[in-house]
Design a protein around this motif. Structure first.
Motif, PDB file in Angstrom:
ATOM      1  N   MET A   1      75.905  56.503  24.760  1.00 15.70           N
ATOM      2  CA  MET A   1      77.057  56.931  25.513  1.00 15.70           C
ATOM      3  C   MET A   1      76.947  56.358  26.917  1.00 15.70           C
ATOM      4  SD  MET A   1      78.261  58.756  23.033  1.00 15.70           S
ATOM      5  CE  MET A   1      79.760  59.310  23.724  1.00 15.70           C
ATOM      6  N   ASN A   2      78.051  56.058  27.501  1.00 17.28           N
ATOM      7  CA  ASN A   2      78.060  55.494  28.834  1.00 17.28           C
ATOM      8  C   ASN A   2      78.390  56.596  29.836  1.00 17.28           C
ATOM      9  OD1 ASN A   2      78.423  54.069  31.161  1.00 17.28           O
ATOM     10  ND2 ASN A   2      79.813  52.557  30.289  1.00 17.28           N
ATOM     11  N   PRO A   3      77.392  57.042  30.653  1.00 19.36           N
ATOM     12  CA  PRO A   3      77.643  58.152  31.567  1.00 19.36           C
ATOM     13  C   PRO A   3      78.653  57.830  32.654  1.00 19.36           C
ATOM     14  CG  PRO A   3      75.433  57.247  31.895  1.00 19.36           C
ATOM     15  CD  PRO A   3      76.039  56.534  30.716  1.00 19.36           C
ATOM     16  N   SER A   4      78.918  56.547  32.912  1.00 17.98           N
ATOM     17  CA  SER A   4      79.880  56.205  33.958  1.00 17.98           C
ATOM     18  C   SER A   4      81.323  56.323  33.492  1.00 17.98           C
ATOM     19  CB  SER A   4      79.621  54.787  34.472  1.00 17.98           C
ATOM     20  OG  SER A   4      79.832  53.865  33.426  1.00 17.98           O
ATOM     21  N   SER A   5      81.533  56.486  32.179  1.00 18.73           N
ATOM     22  CA  SER A   5      82.902  56.633  31.681  1.00 18.73           C
ATOM     23  C   SER A   5      83.005  57.874  30.801  1.00 18.73           C
ATOM     24  CB  SER A   5      83.312  55.391  30.893  1.00 18.73           C
ATOM     25  OG  SER A   5      82.469  55.221  29.789  1.00 18.73           O
ATOM     26  N   PRO A   6      83.124  59.059  31.432  1.00 22.35           N
ATOM     27  CA  PRO A   6      83.191  60.291  30.652  1.00 22.35           C
ATOM     28  C   PRO A   6      84.473  60.356  29.837  1.00 22.35           C
ATOM     29  CG  PRO A   6      83.713  60.720  32.944  1.00 22.35           C
ATOM     30  CD  PRO A   6      83.281  59.284  32.849  1.00 22.35           C
ATOM     31  N   LEU A   7      84.385  61.023  28.687  1.00 25.82           N
ATOM     32  CA  LEU A   7      85.563  61.202  27.856  1.00 25.82           C
ATOM     33  C   LEU A   7      86.514  62.175  28.533  1.00 25.82           C
ATOM     34  CD1 LEU A   7      83.884  61.639  24.361  1.00 25.82           C
ATOM     35  CD2 LEU A   7      85.065  59.633  25.220  1.00 25.82           C
TER      36      LEU A   7
ATOM     37  N   PHE B   1      78.716  62.721  13.902  1.00 27.75           N
ATOM     38  CA  PHE B   1      78.147  63.769  14.748  1.00 27.75           C
ATOM     39  C   PHE B   1      79.254  64.707  15.195  1.00 27.75           C
ATOM     40  CE2 PHE B   1      75.653  59.919  15.239  1.00 27.75           C
ATOM     41  CZ  PHE B   1      74.371  60.374  14.965  1.00 27.75           C
ATOM     42  N   GLY B   2      78.971  65.994  15.190  1.00 27.91           N
ATOM     43  CA  GLY B   2      79.952  66.997  15.585  1.00 27.91           C
ATOM     44  C   GLY B   2      80.030  67.224  17.083  1.00 27.91           C
ATOM     45  N   THR B   3      78.970  66.833  17.814  1.00 22.58           N
ATOM     46  CA  THR B   3      78.970  67.019  19.267  1.00 22.58           C
ATOM     47  C   THR B   3      78.423  65.775  19.953  1.00 22.58           C
ATOM     48  OG1 THR B   3      76.726  67.919  19.388  1.00 22.58           O
ATOM     49  CG2 THR B   3      78.532  69.506  19.018  1.00 22.58           C
ATOM     50  N   GLU B   4      78.829  65.587  21.185  1.00 27.30           N
ATOM     51  CA  GLU B   4      78.332  64.462  21.972  1.00 27.30           C
ATOM     52  C   GLU B   4      76.826  64.578  22.184  1.00 27.30           C
ATOM     53  OE1 GLU B   4      79.330  62.248  26.186  1.00 27.30           O
ATOM     54  OE2 GLU B   4      80.812  63.589  25.321  1.00 27.30           O
ATOM     55  N   ASN B   5      76.335  65.799  22.370  1.00 21.77           N
ATOM     56  CA  ASN B   5      74.903  66.016  22.577  1.00 21.77           C
ATOM     57  C   ASN B   5      74.102  65.575  21.347  1.00 21.77           C
ATOM     58  OD1 ASN B   5      72.612  66.952  24.029  1.00 21.77           O
ATOM     59  ND2 ASN B   5      72.625  68.813  22.804  1.00 21.77           N
ATOM     60  N   ALA B   6      74.581  65.910  20.160  1.00 19.61           N
ATOM     61  CA  ALA B   6      73.890  65.512  18.935  1.00 19.61           C
ATOM     62  C   ALA B   6      73.853  63.991  18.811  1.00 19.61           C
ATOM     63  CB  ALA B   6      74.569  66.128  17.716  1.00 19.61           C
ATOM     64  N   ALA B   7      74.968  63.339  19.127  1.00 20.75           N
ATOM     65  CA  ALA B   7      75.024  61.881  19.057  1.00 20.75           C
ATOM     66  C   ALA B   7      74.061  61.256  20.058  1.00 20.75           C
ATOM     67  CB  ALA B   7      76.447  61.397  19.318  1.00 20.75           C
ATOM     68  N   GLU B   8      74.059  61.743  21.284  1.00 20.31           N
ATOM     69  CA  GLU B   8      73.179  61.189  22.311  1.00 20.31           C
ATOM     70  C   GLU B   8      71.710  61.354  21.940  1.00 20.31           C
ATOM     71  OE1 GLU B   8      74.398  63.110  25.919  1.00 20.31           O
ATOM     72  OE2 GLU B   8      76.029  61.687  26.253  1.00 20.31           O
ATOM     73  N   THR B   9      71.357  62.514  21.430  1.00 15.68           N
ATOM     74  CA  THR B   9      69.967  62.767  21.036  1.00 15.68           C
ATOM     75  C   THR B   9      69.544  61.804  19.936  1.00 15.68           C
ATOM     76  OG1 THR B   9      70.163  65.096  21.635  1.00 15.68           O
ATOM     77  CG2 THR B   9      68.379  64.515  20.142  1.00 15.68           C
ATOM     78  N   TRP B  10      70.382  61.635  18.916  1.00 17.65           N
ATOM     79  CA  TRP B  10      70.045  60.740  17.820  1.00 17.65           C
ATOM     80  C   TRP B  10      69.938  59.301  18.308  1.00 17.65           C
ATOM     81  CZ3 TRP B  10      71.803  56.466  15.285  1.00 17.65           C
ATOM     82  CH2 TRP B  10      71.177  56.168  14.070  1.00 17.65           C
ATOM     83  N   LEU B  11      70.886  58.873  19.154  1.00 20.94           N
ATOM     84  CA  LEU B  11      70.868  57.501  19.659  1.00 20.94           C
ATOM     85  C   LEU B  11      69.624  57.226  20.489  1.00 20.94           C
ATOM     86  CD1 LEU B  11      74.599  56.932  20.614  1.00 20.94           C
ATOM     87  CD2 LEU B  11      73.328  55.816  18.782  1.00 20.94           C
ATOM     88  N   GLU B  12      69.238  58.160  21.350  1.00 15.67           N
ATOM     89  CA  GLU B  12      68.048  57.971  22.181  1.00 15.67           C
ATOM     90  C   GLU B  12      66.819  57.730  21.311  1.00 15.67           C
ATOM     91  OE1 GLU B  12      67.716  61.355  24.754  1.00 15.67           O
ATOM     92  OE2 GLU B  12      69.523  60.806  25.860  1.00 15.67           O
ATOM     93  N   GLU B  13      66.728  58.423  20.194  1.00 13.62           N
ATOM     94  CA  GLU B  13      65.555  58.318  19.318  1.00 13.62           C
ATOM     95  C   GLU B  13      65.636  57.141  18.348  1.00 13.62           C
ATOM     96  OE1 GLU B  13      65.331  62.104  17.372  1.00 13.62           O
ATOM     97  OE2 GLU B  13      64.974  63.178  19.249  1.00 13.62           O
ATOM     98  N   ASN B  14      66.837  56.705  17.979  1.00 12.21           N
ATOM     99  CA  ASN B  14      66.986  55.734  16.900  1.00 12.21           C
ATOM    100  C   ASN B  14      67.622  54.395  17.274  1.00 12.21           C
ATOM    101  OD1 ASN B  14      66.172  57.381  14.369  1.00 12.21           O
ATOM    102  ND2 ASN B  14      67.473  58.735  15.566  1.00 12.21           N
ATOM    103  N   ASP B  15      68.530  54.382  18.212  1.00 12.10           N
ATOM    104  CA  ASP B  15      69.228  53.148  18.556  1.00 12.10           C
ATOM    105  C   ASP B  15      69.761  53.248  19.986  1.00 12.10           C
ATOM    106  OD1 ASP B  15      70.502  50.714  18.523  1.00 12.10           O
ATOM    107  OD2 ASP B  15      71.661  51.105  16.712  1.00 12.10           O
ATOM    108  N   PRO B  16      68.875  53.213  20.979  1.00 12.15           N
ATOM    109  CA  PRO B  16      69.292  53.466  22.362  1.00 12.15           C
ATOM    110  C   PRO B  16      70.257  52.441  22.951  1.00 12.15           C
ATOM    111  CG  PRO B  16      67.002  52.759  22.271  1.00 12.15           C
ATOM    112  CD  PRO B  16      67.458  52.955  20.860  1.00 12.15           C
ATOM    113  N   LEU B  17      70.390  51.263  22.352  1.00  8.84           N
ATOM    114  CA  LEU B  17      71.289  50.251  22.892  1.00  8.84           C
ATOM    115  C   LEU B  17      72.699  50.312  22.303  1.00  8.84           C
ATOM    116  CD1 LEU B  17      68.824  47.229  22.931  1.00  8.84           C
ATOM    117  CD2 LEU B  17      69.413  48.779  24.801  1.00  8.84           C
ATOM    118  N   CYS B  18      72.885  51.212  21.352  1.00  8.61           N
ATOM    119  CA  CYS B  18      74.163  51.303  20.669  1.00  8.61           C
ATOM    120  C   CYS B  18      74.998  52.452  21.238  1.00  8.61           C
ATOM    121  CB  CYS B  18      73.922  51.529  19.182  1.00  8.61           C
ATOM    122  SG  CYS B  18      75.406  51.278  18.209  1.00  8.61           S
ATOM    123  N   GLU B  19      76.271  52.485  20.867  1.00 14.26           N
ATOM    124  CA  GLU B  19      77.170  53.555  21.275  1.00 14.26           C
ATOM    125  C   GLU B  19      77.873  54.115  20.048  1.00 14.26           C
ATOM    126  OE1 GLU B  19      79.855  52.650  24.404  1.00 14.26           O
ATOM    127  OE2 GLU B  19      78.318  51.741  25.640  1.00 14.26           O
TER     128      GLU B  19
END
Length: 98
Positions: A1-7, A77-95
């Motif tokens: 997720m890109n923190p500079s562009s909030p949904l 993912f049902g929540t942004e937090n769940a998506a961010e957590t998974w991405l950090e652990e599995n694919d940090p360069l992806c969105e």
């Protein structure tokens, strides 16, 4: 997720000329309900309930190293937090997208 562009929320509860409405940023006017009517002239509670139902969204991750139909090609993912957590652990360069 890109923190500079909030949904930004697509739907906003606003007071209209006659009661409350659910404003749709995409339409730039009252949201359209399933029956074709505009989401206007509502009570505040009705508008908030409608907003809650419409704002239920999911985030989707596409693994472009896999083929369509393969296991784990898509992750939902049902929540942004769940998506961010998974991405950090599995694919940090992806969105993910909504």
């Amino acid at each position: 997720m890109n923190p500079s562009s909030p949904l930004q929320a697509r739907f906003l509860v606003r007071q209209g000329a006659a009661g409350w409405m659910l404003y749709d940023r995409k339409r730039k006017g009252p949201a359209m309900m399933q029956d074709g009517n505009r989401a206007e002239k509502l009570t505040k509670e009705e508008a908030e309930n409608l907003q809650e139902r419409l704002m239920k969204a999911v985030l989707i991750y596409v693994d472009r190293t896999r083929k369509v139909g393969e296991a784990d090609y898509l992750r939902v993912f049902g929540t942004e937090n769940a998506a961010e957590t998974w991405l950090e652990e599995n694919d940090p360069l992806c969105e993910v997208f909504e």
